[in-house]
Design a protein around this motif. Structure first.
Motif, PDB file in Angstrom:
ATOM      1  N   MET A   1      23.584  17.915   4.781  1.00  0.00           N
ATOM      2  CA  MET A   1      24.350  16.767   4.348  1.00  0.00           C
ATOM      3  C   MET A   1      23.795  16.302   2.992  1.00  0.00           C
ATOM      4  N   ASP A   2      24.694  15.998   2.044  1.00  0.00           N
ATOM      5  CA  ASP A   2      24.221  15.555   0.740  1.00  0.00           C
ATOM      6  C   ASP A   2      23.694  14.115   0.838  1.00  0.00           C
ATOM      7  N   LEU A   3      22.894  13.739  -0.133  1.00  0.00           N
ATOM      8  CA  LEU A   3      22.186  12.461  -0.084  1.00  0.00           C
ATOM      9  C   LEU A   3      23.145  11.276  -0.042  1.00  0.00           C
ATOM     10  N   GLU A   4      24.188  11.320  -0.842  1.00  0.00           N
ATOM     11  CA  GLU A   4      25.126  10.193  -0.877  1.00  0.00           C
ATOM     12  C   GLU A   4      25.764   9.964   0.497  1.00  0.00           C
ATOM     13  N   LYS A   5      26.181  11.041   1.137  1.00  0.00           N
ATOM     14  CA  LYS A   5      26.774  10.946   2.489  1.00  0.00           C
ATOM     15  C   LYS A   5      25.736  10.443   3.484  1.00  0.00           C
ATOM     16  N   LEU A   6      24.515  10.931   3.358  1.00  0.00           N
ATOM     17  CA  LEU A   6      23.434  10.513   4.248  1.00  0.00           C
ATOM     18  C   LEU A   6      23.188   9.005   4.121  1.00  0.00           C
ATOM     19  N   ASN A   9      26.045   7.065   5.684  1.00  0.00           N
ATOM     20  CA  ASN A   9      25.940   7.055   7.144  1.00  0.00           C
ATOM     21  C   ASN A   9      24.814   6.141   7.631  1.00  0.00           C
ATOM     22  N   CYS A  10      23.724   6.076   6.870  1.00  0.00           N
ATOM     23  CA  CYS A  10      22.640   5.151   7.217  1.00  0.00           C
ATOM     24  C   CYS A  10      23.122   3.705   7.087  1.00  0.00           C
ATOM     25  N   LYS A  11      23.921   3.442   6.086  1.00  0.00           N
ATOM     26  CA  LYS A  11      24.474   2.091   5.903  1.00  0.00           C
ATOM     27  C   LYS A  11      25.353   1.702   7.090  1.00  0.00           C
ATOM     28  N   LYS A  12      25.986   2.695   7.714  1.00  0.00           N
ATOM     29  CA  LYS A  12      26.807   2.432   8.895  1.00  0.00           C
ATOM     30  C   LYS A  12      25.945   2.321  10.161  1.00  0.00           C
ATOM     31  N   GLY A  13      24.636   2.562  10.033  1.00  0.00           N
ATOM     32  CA  GLY A  13      23.727   2.439  11.169  1.00  0.00           C
ATOM     33  C   GLY A  13      23.669   3.653  12.074  1.00  0.00           C
ATOM     34  N   GLU A  20      17.485  11.838   9.898  1.00  0.00           N
ATOM     35  CA  GLU A  20      17.469  12.811   8.804  1.00  0.00           C
ATOM     36  C   GLU A  20      16.815  12.226   7.560  1.00  0.00           C
ATOM     37  N   LEU A  21      17.118  10.981   7.237  1.00  0.00           N
ATOM     38  CA  LEU A  21      16.499  10.329   6.080  1.00  0.00           C
ATOM     39  C   LEU A  21      14.983  10.250   6.276  1.00  0.00           C
ATOM     40  N   TYR A  22      14.576   9.918   7.483  1.00  0.00           N
ATOM     41  CA  TYR A  22      13.151   9.872   7.800  1.00  0.00           C
ATOM     42  C   TYR A  22      12.517  11.251   7.600  1.00  0.00           C
ATOM     43  N   ARG A  23      13.158  12.293   8.116  1.00  0.00           N
ATOM     44  CA  ARG A  23      12.615  13.650   7.969  1.00  0.00           C
ATOM     45  C   ARG A  23      12.486  14.045   6.493  1.00  0.00           C
ATOM     46  N   ILE A  58      19.072  -1.019   3.313  1.00  0.00           N
ATOM     47  CA  ILE A  58      19.778   0.101   2.695  1.00  0.00           C
ATOM     48  C   ILE A  58      21.161  -0.314   2.171  1.00  0.00           C
ATOM     49  N   ASP A  59      21.737  -1.362   2.742  1.00  0.00           N
ATOM     50  CA  ASP A  59      23.014  -1.866   2.222  1.00  0.00           C
ATOM     51  C   ASP A  59      22.883  -2.352   0.787  1.00  0.00           C
TER      52      ASP A  59
END
Length: 180
Positions: A1-6, A9-13, A20-23, A58-59
């Motif tokens: 998954m590309d960073l922007e999408k990641l 998705n993190c912003k959506k919780g 994945e961001l943590y990894r 992150i928002d």
């Protein structure tokens, strides 16, 4: 998954995106936490607190500038905020004979000190000295920026740096004597 999408998705919780961001970034941020912490356990706690802050803020990331730079800044601020709350950063006398801006050159090959030993010496520094040393020498912040981050004066930042360098030089010299 590309960073922007990641990030989106993190912003959506989404938990999987957060994992994945943590990894992706835990190794880099753990290294930062380790240099600002007294030991590995404290660094792990600081990493956890940093990711909690990253996920809660992150928002606020607007895709302007480096995301990695943004999370590194949050990590440093999270760790420093913890020390400010715990009052580890007492003000010390600003009258220091050594020039705090003198270069801190360590030729590891000449001193027979490996990087893990040097990191250990840095971790043994009192908190106010360790934080100032890392911010100035390793991260390139100015004394003015450090004083703002730590809630101290510029003179205190310079004094703490000079004392940190003095302690490290003494430890390195003692190690060289023990090797000889």
């Amino acid at each position: 998954m590309d960073l922007e999408k990641l990030i989106y998705n993190c912003k959506k919780g989404e938990r999987r995106a957060q994992a994945e961001l943590y990894r992706r970034y835990s190794g880099i941020l753990f290294g930062m936490c380790l240099k600002y912490s007294k030991n590995r356990t404290e660094a792990e706690d600081n990493l956890h607190d940093s990711f909690m802050t990253i996920f809660s803020k992150i928002d606020q990331y607007s895709f302007q500038g480096s995301f990695e730079g943004w999370i590194k800044r949050i990590t440093v601020n999270t760790v420093l905020q913890k020390y400010r709350k715990e009052q580890y950063l007492d003000v010390v006398s600003e009258n220091m004979g050594d020039d705090p801006d003198s270069d801190f050159d360590i030729d590891i090959e000449q001193t027979d000190i490996n990087l893990s030993t040097l990191l250990g010496y840095i971790q043994e520094l009192p908190n106010k000295y360790r934080l100032t040393f890392n911010l100035y020498v390793l991260d390139g912040y100015s004394h003015k920026e450090i004083s703002e981050m730590l809630g101290t004066s510029t003179g205190t930042s310079k004094s703490n740096l000079a004392r940190a360098k003095m302690i490290l030089r003494e430890k390195i010299e003692k190690k060289k004597i023990n090797i000889a």
